[in-house]
Design a protein around this motif. Structure first.
Motif, PDB file in Angstrom:
ATOM      1  N   HIS A  63      29.454 -29.659 -24.710  1.00 54.99           N
ATOM      2  CA  HIS A  63      28.666 -30.398 -23.722  1.00 54.99           C
ATOM      3  C   HIS A  63      29.013 -29.959 -22.288  1.00 54.99           C
ATOM      4  O   HIS A  63      28.229 -30.173 -21.367  1.00 54.99           O
ATOM      5  N   ILE A  64      30.188 -29.351 -22.136  1.00 59.41           N
ATOM      6  CA  ILE A  64      30.678 -28.945 -20.816  1.00 59.41           C
ATOM      7  C   ILE A  64      30.409 -27.468 -20.539  1.00 59.41           C
ATOM      8  O   ILE A  64      30.051 -27.093 -19.428  1.00 59.41           O
ATOM      9  N   TYR A  65      30.588 -26.642 -21.568  1.00 55.97           N
ATOM     10  CA  TYR A  65      30.545 -25.194 -21.401  1.00 55.97           C
ATOM     11  C   TYR A  65      29.328 -24.589 -22.091  1.00 55.97           C
ATOM     12  O   TYR A  65      28.739 -25.169 -22.992  1.00 55.97           O
ATOM     13  N   VAL A 116      32.238 -13.846 -16.080  1.00 55.89           N
ATOM     14  CA  VAL A 116      31.947 -13.518 -17.480  1.00 55.89           C
ATOM     15  C   VAL A 116      32.981 -12.556 -18.038  1.00 55.89           C
ATOM     16  O   VAL A 116      33.507 -12.760 -19.142  1.00 55.89           O
ATOM     17  N   VAL A 117      33.311 -11.514 -17.286  1.00 58.31           N
ATOM     18  CA  VAL A 117      34.301 -10.535 -17.750  1.00 58.31           C
ATOM     19  C   VAL A 117      35.655 -11.207 -17.967  1.00 58.31           C
ATOM     20  O   VAL A 117      36.299 -11.028 -19.016  1.00 58.31           O
ATOM     21  N   ALA A 118      36.084 -12.007 -17.016  1.00 61.09           N
ATOM     22  CA  ALA A 118      37.378 -12.692 -17.134  1.00 61.09           C
ATOM     23  C   ALA A 118      37.387 -13.634 -18.327  1.00 61.09           C
ATOM     24  O   ALA A 118      38.367 -13.685 -19.096  1.00 61.09           O
ATOM     25  N   SER A 119      36.309 -14.380 -18.514  1.00 60.65           N
ATOM     26  CA  SER A 119      36.236 -15.355 -19.605  1.00 60.65           C
ATOM     27  C   SER A 119      36.227 -14.676 -20.965  1.00 60.65           C
ATOM     28  O   SER A 119      36.933 -15.102 -21.896  1.00 60.65           O
ATOM     29  N   LEU A 120      35.423 -13.629 -21.111  1.00 61.03           N
ATOM     30  CA  LEU A 120      35.367 -12.932 -22.394  1.00 61.03           C
ATOM     31  C   LEU A 120      36.706 -12.304 -22.745  1.00 61.03           C
ATOM     32  O   LEU A 120      37.132 -12.338 -23.908  1.00 61.03           O
ATOM     33  N   ASN A 121      37.377 -11.751 -21.766  1.00 63.88           N
ATOM     34  CA  ASN A 121      38.688 -11.143 -22.036  1.00 63.88           C
ATOM     35  C   ASN A 121      39.710 -12.195 -22.452  1.00 63.88           C
ATOM     36  O   ASN A 121      40.550 -11.941 -23.331  1.00 63.88           O
ATOM     37  N   ALA A 169      34.538 -21.115 -29.042  1.00 63.68           N
ATOM     38  CA  ALA A 169      33.441 -20.301 -28.523  1.00 63.68           C
ATOM     39  C   ALA A 169      33.810 -19.436 -27.327  1.00 63.68           C
ATOM     40  O   ALA A 169      34.784 -19.697 -26.614  1.00 63.68           O
ATOM     41  N   ALA A 170      32.948 -18.438 -27.087  1.00 59.05           N
ATOM     42  CA  ALA A 170      33.087 -17.540 -25.943  1.00 59.05           C
ATOM     43  C   ALA A 170      32.517 -18.202 -24.695  1.00 59.05           C
ATOM     44  O   ALA A 170      31.592 -17.707 -24.054  1.00 59.05           O
ATOM     45  N   ALA A 171      33.081 -19.352 -24.352  1.00 56.50           N
ATOM     46  CA  ALA A 171      32.622 -20.139 -23.208  1.00 56.50           C
ATOM     47  C   ALA A 171      32.960 -19.426 -21.903  1.00 56.50           C
ATOM     48  O   ALA A 171      34.015 -18.792 -21.782  1.00 56.50           O
ATOM     49  N   ILE A 172      32.063 -19.560 -20.936  1.00 61.37           N
ATOM     50  CA  ILE A 172      32.263 -18.920 -19.636  1.00 61.37           C
ATOM     51  C   ILE A 172      32.873 -19.915 -18.662  1.00 61.37           C
ATOM     52  O   ILE A 172      32.312 -20.981 -18.405  1.00 61.37           O
ATOM     53  N   TYR A 173      34.038 -19.558 -18.131  1.00 65.31           N
ATOM     54  CA  TYR A 173      34.775 -20.349 -17.151  1.00 65.31           C
ATOM     55  C   TYR A 173      34.710 -19.641 -15.788  1.00 65.31           C
ATOM     56  O   TYR A 173      34.514 -18.433 -15.724  1.00 65.31           O
TER      57      TYR A 173
END
Length: 522
Positions: A63-65, A116-121, A169-173
């Motif tokens: 619900h957040i990400y 996106v790059v930072a989050s996926l890594n 999940a591959a959530a984006i922060y």
């Protein structure tokens, strides 16, 4: 006599009225406002989506990400934060993702490729699914402000499905959150791009989320976990109610608007309760006892095989389901019937044998001397406690000594990561959308399966692009699973949830609940 001509304005008005009259009642009745109170089973171990596969974290975090992709109603990947499907190079080794412009995080910052790059890594270093994909990733880099490129070491069939799964999940922060909390460190600041914004977490009282007013829904129709998401309620209040019977009672009194993971013994009661709709979630979980294969008694394959051979599944499943034969299913496949592409129908598997002679032989071959086996469970998921208790009875009748240890769910999730603290733990397996995602088959998840043959088959599955060849490999994985016994697979259990009659727009077809597109009619 000439027919009378209807004036264009009158015709148009008539058409509009007829169209509105033809709308489903709920489609014309959506309204904003109110507090939606959800009763869940207790405190989550974290709200960091990258950190755990625990379902309670998944439900709250989703619900957040959001991620670049999610799943539609047919469990196929669809774009979420990505503009569309990626461009893939001819050799299949480079994926280029275009990002949606103007997407904001809850802190007001605009999302860019750097986030996106930072989050996926980070996800690739910590998440079970991320590690599986990143074993095949050479680099993820920002091409420009709204473009990301993923380069692979080898061609693989699992890029999109891995980025789309809702669990772990591959959530984006925001990049600054990623920089602050390294992969193995649980994030304690929770900022996403999702339709709800977290405003308060008071342990043992509530988790409060509110509508994110700067959220930009997609234009496509809602489908599965994706498409257009609109938040109608002002506030989403998650209230921990650890006792399943209490959650049922609070649904009946109206203290809660929605509750999940309810006591299956209350199924008939809820169906006849005024103002309450009982919902059967199908599929939900297949029940499983996970063996610690890193150290201790259950590193012995013969002992695991003995456990498997001892179980009489039908009475366990029937009891756990409150006696309702329509709330469980006997099935040996590692994929649900509903997951048709990967459901198997193999004969001759050593499942549901309840063969005491075989158990005695295997216990002797294992050199088992009656040492206590630490079996960890929880009462917050009532079905976990029930199947653990019934298993203990059957196993002790067959010659095992079982030390049943009952803890709260957050403690179990913490302890299962420490190989010195248990021999076996209870949990449930939900839907896995690709064979390479079955977490209990690999070394990156508690229980730590690290079997040479399973690893070889899963590596081939990740490389292979042809469905028929992949399915044949999956059947080999299934047969190897029943020989190695990394976990003991019980039957399929369906879930029981409930909502008050004034809750509208909830998608009952989803395996896990989502509260976008939901409103209160009261």
């Amino acid at each position: 006599m000439r027919p009378r001509t209807i004036p264009w304005t009158a015709f148009t008005l008539t058409l509009v009225i007829l169209c509105l009259a033809g709308l489903a009642p709920e489609a014309a009745a959506q309204k904003k406002g109110g507090v939606l109170k959800v009763g869940n089973l207790g405190e989550p171990p974290t709200l960091d989506a990258h950190w755990t596969t625990a379902t309670i974290t998944e439900v709250l975090a989703q619900h957040i990400y959001e991620g670049l992709y999610t799943l539609d109603a047919k469990s196929q990947p669809i774009p979420m934060l990505a503009e569309g499907m990626p461009a893939v190079s001819k050799d299949g080794l480079a994926y280029t993702f275009k990002l949606r412009p103007g997407i904001k995080f809850h802190n007001g910052k605009e999302m860019t490729s750097a986030d996106v790059v930072a989050s996926l890594n980070r996800w690739g270093a910590q998440s079970t699914y991320g590690k599986t994909l990143y074993a095949r990733v050479a680099e993820v880099r920002a091409v420009d402000k709204l473009t990301v490129e993923m380069t692979l070491k080898e061609k693989t069939a699992i890029v999109l499905i891995s980025l789309a799964v809702p669990n772990n999940a591959a959530a984006i922060y925001p990049k600054e959150i990623v920089d602050k909390f390294k992969p193995a460190e649980k994030a304690t600041e929770w900022i996403g791009t999702g339709p709800f914004k977290l405003v308060e977490w008071k342990p043992d009282r509530h988790i409060k989320m509110v509508r994110f007013d700067d959220y930009q829904p997609r234009k496509e129709a809602a489908t599965g976990y994706g498409g257009r998401k609109v938040v109608y309620v002002n506030e989403l209040l998650w209230i921990p109610v650890p006792d399943a019977a209490t959650r049922v009672a609070q649904m009946e009194t109206g203290e809660l608007d929605f509750a999940d993971d309810l006591d299956l013994n209350a199924y008939e009661r809820l169906k006849s309760s005024p103002g309450v709709q009982a919902i059967v979630a199908k599929p939900y979980y297949w029940l499983v006892a996970v063996f610690n294969k890193k150290e201790g008694l259950m590193t012995n394959q013969k002992l695991r095989q003995a456990w498997q051979a001892a179980l009489d599944m039908e009475p366990i499943m029937k009891n756990v389901a409150g006696g309702h034969t329509d709330l469980y299913r006997m099935d040996s496949s590692l994929a649900f019937v509903e997951n048709a592409p990967w459901h198997t129908k193999l004969s001759g598997l050593p499942w549901n044998e309840h063969n005491k002679d075989k158990v005695r032989r295997l216990l002797k071959e294992a050199g088992y001397k009656g040492e206590p086996i630490r079996f960890m469970t929880t009462q917050e998921y009532k079905w976990m406690y029930d199947f653990a208790l019934l298993s203990k009875q059957q196993l002790e009748d067959a010659g095992f000594t079982i030390d049943l240890q009952v803890v709260d769910w957050a403690t179990l999730v913490k302890r299962r990561n420490n190989s010195k603290e248990y021999d076996v733990f209870t949990t449930g397996m939900g839907n896995f959308y690709d064979p390479t995602h079955h977490i209990y088959l690999g070394p990156n998840w508690p229980g730590w399966t690290d079997d040479e043959e399973l690893n070889r088959l899963l590596t081939e599955l990740a490389r292979e692009g042809d469905y028929k060849k992949r399915f044949a490999l999956w059947e080999q994985v299934t047969r190897t699973f029943y020989d190695r016994v990394p976990v003991a697979r019980y039957g399929d259990l369906f879930g029981l949830r409930a909502m008050r009659g004034h809750v509208k727009g909830f998608d009952t077809s989803l395996m896990r609940p989502r509260f976008h597109n939901v409103w209160l009619d009261k």
